[in-house]
Design a protein around this motif. Structure first.
Motif, PDB file in Angstrom:
ATOM      1  N   GLN A  10      70.545  63.260  35.209  1.00  0.00           N
ATOM      2  CA  GLN A  10      71.568  62.307  35.345  1.00  0.00           C
ATOM      3  C   GLN A  10      70.966  61.098  36.199  1.00  0.00           C
ATOM      4  OE1 GLN A  10      71.881  65.439  36.341  1.00  0.00           O
ATOM      5  NE2 GLN A  10      72.629  65.705  38.487  1.00  0.00           N
ATOM      6  N   HIS A  11      69.754  61.452  36.761  1.00  0.00           N
ATOM      7  CA  HIS A  11      69.376  60.029  37.812  1.00  0.00           C
ATOM      8  C   HIS A  11      68.637  59.423  36.803  1.00  0.00           C
ATOM      9  CE1 HIS A  11      68.971  63.578  41.207  1.00  0.00           C
ATOM     10  NE2 HIS A  11      69.923  62.864  41.306  1.00  0.00           N
ATOM     11  N   ALA A  14      71.398  57.346  35.198  1.00  0.00           N
ATOM     12  CA  ALA A  14      71.932  56.082  35.958  1.00  0.00           C
ATOM     13  C   ALA A  14      71.076  54.966  36.302  1.00  0.00           C
ATOM     14  CB  ALA A  14      71.983  56.771  37.455  1.00  0.00           C
ATOM     15  N   LEU A  31      65.859  55.348  45.650  1.00  0.00           N
ATOM     16  CA  LEU A  31      65.842  56.578  45.426  1.00  0.00           C
ATOM     17  C   LEU A  31      65.605  57.281  46.842  1.00  0.00           C
ATOM     18  CD1 LEU A  31      62.918  56.889  42.796  1.00  0.00           C
ATOM     19  CD2 LEU A  31      65.277  56.612  42.237  1.00  0.00           C
ATOM     20  N   GLY A  33      65.937  60.966  48.617  1.00  0.00           N
ATOM     21  CA  GLY A  33      65.605  62.267  48.514  1.00  0.00           C
ATOM     22  C   GLY A  33      64.862  62.796  49.728  1.00  0.00           C
ATOM     23  N   VAL A  43      67.453  62.965  45.221  1.00  0.00           N
ATOM     24  CA  VAL A  43      68.828  63.594  45.636  1.00  0.00           C
ATOM     25  C   VAL A  43      70.012  62.522  44.965  1.00  0.00           C
ATOM     26  CG1 VAL A  43      70.392  64.343  47.004  1.00  0.00           C
ATOM     27  CG2 VAL A  43      68.127  65.101  47.519  1.00  0.00           C
ATOM     28  N   GLU A  44      69.675  61.418  45.208  1.00  0.00           N
ATOM     29  CA  GLU A  44      70.577  60.287  44.735  1.00  0.00           C
ATOM     30  C   GLU A  44      69.827  58.932  44.211  1.00  0.00           C
ATOM     31  OE1 GLU A  44      74.763  58.492  46.418  1.00  0.00           O
ATOM     32  OE2 GLU A  44      73.471  60.094  47.300  1.00  0.00           O
ATOM     33  N   VAL A  45      70.328  58.456  43.299  1.00  0.00           N
ATOM     34  CA  VAL A  45      69.984  57.217  42.944  1.00  0.00           C
ATOM     35  C   VAL A  45      70.964  55.998  43.543  1.00  0.00           C
ATOM     36  CG1 VAL A  45      69.617  55.610  40.714  1.00  0.00           C
ATOM     37  CG2 VAL A  45      69.003  57.996  40.752  1.00  0.00           C
ATOM     38  N   MET A  46      70.445  55.190  44.319  1.00  0.00           N
ATOM     39  CA  MET A  46      71.311  54.172  44.940  1.00  0.00           C
ATOM     40  C   MET A  46      71.090  52.644  44.170  1.00  0.00           C
ATOM     41  SD  MET A  46      72.907  55.943  47.296  1.00  0.00           S
ATOM     42  CE  MET A  46      73.460  54.792  48.186  1.00  0.00           C
ATOM     43  N   GLY A  91      70.864  57.468  54.501  1.00  0.00           N
ATOM     44  CA  GLY A  91      69.855  58.795  54.148  1.00  0.00           C
ATOM     45  C   GLY A  91      69.640  59.661  55.450  1.00  0.00           C
ATOM     46  N   ARG A  94      72.116  62.110  56.093  1.00  0.00           N
ATOM     47  CA  ARG A  94      72.394  63.268  55.334  1.00  0.00           C
ATOM     48  C   ARG A  94      71.003  64.134  55.195  1.00  0.00           C
ATOM     49  NH1 ARG A  94      74.030  60.144  49.975  1.00  0.00           N
ATOM     50  NH2 ARG A  94      73.879  62.440  49.272  1.00  0.00           N
ATOM     51  N   THR A 160      70.059  71.044  35.907  1.00  0.00           N
ATOM     52  CA  THR A 160      71.073  71.163  36.991  1.00  0.00           C
ATOM     53  C   THR A 160      71.448  72.572  36.657  1.00  0.00           C
ATOM     54  OG1 THR A 160      71.982  68.969  37.180  1.00  0.00           O
ATOM     55  CG2 THR A 160      73.330  70.858  38.125  1.00  0.00           C
TER      56      THR A 160
END
Length: 161
Positions: A10-11, A14, A31, A33, A43-46, A91, A94, A160
């Motif tokens: 999914q990254h 995106a 990115l 992470g 962990v997340e694409v911004m 970030g 988190r 996942t």
């Protein structure tokens, strides 16, 4: 630290979607992470806005590889410092770090330019996606070696669970 970047399908999707949505201009993003002994984990694409403009041209004109800089977002990108700080703070809240940057190359290969190299930071991974005729294609990951030259960096796609 090993030169490897772990991320989920999914990254990648995106990044590809963002790249297609901004075509024929370059997209860019960060990115978020974690750094570990066995590499970096996204962990997340911004997604961020491409802030390349005449002001950015002035800031970057002294950089090697910038001989023919123009204010066209079709072949350059810039992430605004305020966007970097915003994502850095998010970030930190988190327990995540900015571990990389991604951008697209409209109608060009997913290979870093000399300008990309001159502006790169050694701790980051750099994902480049080639967008041909509006369709995201080849996607590659790069990192800088000790001589400040880009080398391919392995990507591991983690399903996942």
């Amino acid at each position: 630290m090993l030169a490897v970047l772990k991320l989920h399908p999914q990254h990648l999707q995106a990044i590809r979607t963002h790249a297609e949505s901004t075509y024929p201009e370059e997209c860019c993003g960060l990115l978020l992470g974690k750094l570990a002994e066995d590499g970096k984990t996204v962990v997340e694409v911004m997604p961020t806005e491409n802030r390349w403009n005449a002001e950015a041209v002035e800031v970057f004109q002294e950089i090697e590889g910038s001989a023919k800089l123009g204010s066209d977002k079709r072949d350059r990108y810039a992430i605004a410092p305020k966007d970097m700080l915003k994502v850095q703070k998010l970030g930190r809240d988190r327990q995540l770090d900015i571990i990389g940057i991604y951008h697209s190359h409209p109608d060009h290969p997913a290979i870093p330019s000399e300008f990309d190299r001159a502006c790169a930071w050694s701790v980051y991974s750099y994902i480049i996606v080639s967008v041909q005729q509006g369709k995201a294609g080849d996607l590659r990951n790069w990192s800088l070696d000790d001589a400040h030259q880009f080398q391919p960096e392995e990507m591991i796609i983690v399903e996942t669970t």
